[in-house]
Design an enzyme around this catalytic site. Sequence first.
Site, mmCIF file in Angstrom:
data_model
loop_
_atom_site.group_PDB
_atom_site.id
_atom_site.type_symbol
_atom_site.label_atom_id
_atom_site.label_comp_id
_atom_site.label_asym_id
_atom_site.label_seq_id
_atom_site.Cartn_x
_atom_site.Cartn_y
_atom_site.Cartn_z
ATOM 1 N N ASN A 11 -27.028 9.934 -1.572
ATOM 2 C CA ASN A 11 -28.134 10.457 -0.607
ATOM 3 C C ASN A 11 -27.385 10.552 0.665
ATOM 4 O O ASN A 11 -26.918 9.654 1.368
ATOM 5 C CB ASN A 11 -29.156 9.274 -0.487
ATOM 6 C CG ASN A 11 -29.963 9.128 0.614
ATOM 7 O OD1 ASN A 11 -30.432 10.305 1.237
ATOM 8 N ND2 ASN A 11 -30.819 7.956 0.996
ATOM 9 N N LYS A 13 -28.422 11.507 3.183
ATOM 10 C CA LYS A 13 -29.338 11.357 4.506
ATOM 11 C C LYS A 13 -29.245 12.541 5.501
ATOM 12 O O LYS A 13 -29.281 13.740 4.991
ATOM 13 C CB LYS A 13 -28.884 10.005 5.211
ATOM 14 C CG LYS A 13 -29.001 8.748 3.999
ATOM 15 C CD LYS A 13 -28.506 7.676 4.681
ATOM 16 C CE LYS A 13 -28.685 6.440 3.556
ATOM 17 N NZ LYS A 13 -28.353 5.263 4.054
ATOM 18 N N HIS A 101 -37.728 5.299 0.758
ATOM 19 C CA HIS A 101 -36.510 4.918 1.210
ATOM 20 C C HIS A 101 -36.695 3.710 2.390
ATOM 21 O O HIS A 101 -37.602 4.057 3.227
ATOM 22 C CB HIS A 101 -35.396 5.919 1.673
ATOM 23 C CG HIS A 101 -34.021 5.348 1.943
ATOM 24 N ND1 HIS A 101 -33.713 4.762 3.021
ATOM 25 C CD2 HIS A 101 -32.945 5.375 1.107
ATOM 26 C CE1 HIS A 101 -32.490 4.432 3.022
ATOM 27 N NE2 HIS A 101 -32.013 4.573 2.065
ATOM 28 N N GLU A 103 -35.393 3.611 5.120
ATOM 29 C CA GLU A 103 -35.178 4.028 6.336
ATOM 30 C C GLU A 103 -36.667 4.925 6.838
ATOM 31 O O GLU A 103 -37.151 4.755 8.029
ATOM 32 C CB GLU A 103 -34.048 5.036 6.626
ATOM 33 C CG GLU A 103 -32.744 4.356 6.567
ATOM 34 C CD GLU A 103 -31.552 4.953 6.156
ATOM 35 O OE1 GLU A 103 -31.666 6.224 5.600
ATOM 36 O OE2 GLU A 103 -30.409 4.116 5.898
ATOM 37 N N GLU A 173 -32.814 -1.480 -3.362
ATOM 38 C CA GLU A 173 -31.735 -1.245 -2.194
ATOM 39 C C GLU A 173 -32.116 -2.497 -0.913
ATOM 40 O O GLU A 173 -32.980 -2.173 -0.491
ATOM 41 C CB GLU A 173 -31.693 -0.103 -1.457
ATOM 42 C CG GLU A 173 -31.556 1.209 -2.197
ATOM 43 C CD GLU A 173 -31.192 2.399 -1.532
ATOM 44 O OE1 GLU A 173 -30.062 2.879 -1.583
ATOM 45 O OE2 GLU A 173 -31.751 2.802 -0.718
ATOM 46 N N GLY A 179 -25.504 0.714 4.491
ATOM 47 C CA GLY A 179 -24.609 1.136 5.723
ATOM 48 C C GLY A 179 -24.056 -0.193 6.584
ATOM 49 O O GLY A 179 -23.622 0.316 7.586
ATOM 50 N N SER A 218 -24.347 -0.036 0.507
ATOM 51 C CA SER A 218 -22.726 -0.147 0.456
ATOM 52 C C SER A 218 -21.891 0.166 -0.908
ATOM 53 O O SER A 218 -21.032 -0.698 -1.032
ATOM 54 C CB SER A 218 -22.358 -1.540 1.104
ATOM 55 O OG SER A 218 -22.966 -1.495 2.530
ATOM 56 N N GLY A 239 -25.020 5.788 -0.309
ATOM 57 C CA GLY A 239 -25.063 6.502 0.924
ATOM 58 C C GLY A 239 -23.780 7.171 1.565
ATOM 59 O O GLY A 239 -23.090 8.223 0.935
ATOM 60 N N GLY A 240 -23.374 6.302 2.348
ATOM 61 C CA GLY A 240 -22.035 6.758 3.007
ATOM 62 C C GLY A 240 -20.775 7.252 2.117
ATOM 63 O O GLY A 240 -20.310 8.333 2.278
HETATM 64 P P1 13P Z 1 -24.914 2.987 2.140
HETATM 65 O O1 13P Z 1 -24.421 3.366 0.793
HETATM 66 O O2 13P Z 1 -24.281 3.983 3.087
HETATM 67 O O3 13P Z 1 -25.234 1.610 2.191
HETATM 68 O O4 13P Z 1 -26.620 3.751 2.026
HETATM 69 C C1 13P Z 1 -27.214 3.060 0.860
HETATM 70 C C2 13P Z 1 -28.549 3.784 0.932
HETATM 71 O O5 13P Z 1 -29.424 4.008 1.606
HETATM 72 C C3 13P Z 1 -28.839 4.910 -0.072
HETATM 73 O O6 13P Z 1 -29.986 5.428 -0.312
#
Ligand code: 13P
Length: 256
Positions: A11, A13, A101, A103, A173, A179, A218, A239-240
């Site tokens: 993802n 983002k 999600h 967010e 999640e 993050g 993470s 994510g990251g």
């Molecule tokens: P991180 O892997 O950066 O923690 O993000 C997780 C996420 O929100 C994937 O959708």
Amino acid sequence: MMTRKSLIVGNWKMNSSHLETIQMVQKLSYRLDVGDYSRVEVVICPPFTSLRSAQTVIETDHLSIRLGAQNVDWHDNGAFTGEIAPSMLSKLSVRYVIVGHSERRQIFGETDETVNRKLKAVLAAGMTPILCVGETEQERDADQAESRVASQIAEGLAGVSGDHLASTVIAYEPIWAIGTGKTASSDDAGSMCTLVRTTVESVGHAAGESVRVLYGGSVNPGNIAGLMAKRDIDGALVGGASLDPDSFASVVRFWV
Ligand code: 13P
């Protein structure tokens, strides 16, 4: 016992222009081979503005990387300024769509009801939803993690049945792990993913065994193997670490 193909989803983002996307897809493809794709389904979810470019690279170079979107509206078309309809995504060869999600829930006010509408619209357009669920740190501290996640699943999947339910992907999640560099321990993540599966079973009987359950929060090359060793974790929503082709490829090749 049913075998579920591992699924690793990046993802991205709100990161990457369409030009950066082209480079990232190419770099990722250089790091993966046929053997990797036979073990793991690899999906990237770049921003809307990158989907067409990603599709072109994937199709021109005959890559096995699959395309996902990060959000969608539930209407077919109409006066909904700024929104994107499911058919607009499916025509770009998008196969997966992330819905709900944290967010989007926390920053953009999405509710279980709107998430449910989106999920059903994705299914109706022939794509696979990735339903995100997870508790806040306060909910976890108050011992409400399990009830929160179970209710997000029940409401997110309301009115969905049979084959549709079986093909849905659910990503657990925990919000406190997104993050932050704080990952749930693989034992904790594993038992929450078991709860996800048993909750799906309670709404859809046999579907629980075929639904793929991902962990997100993470995830990185150092913790993926421990997570994937858990019986009820079929993959990860990353994510990251998905923004760097080297680290994302290492997550995909979790057994190496
Ligand atoms: P991180 O892997 O950066 O923690 O993000 C997780 C996420 O929100 C994937 O959708």
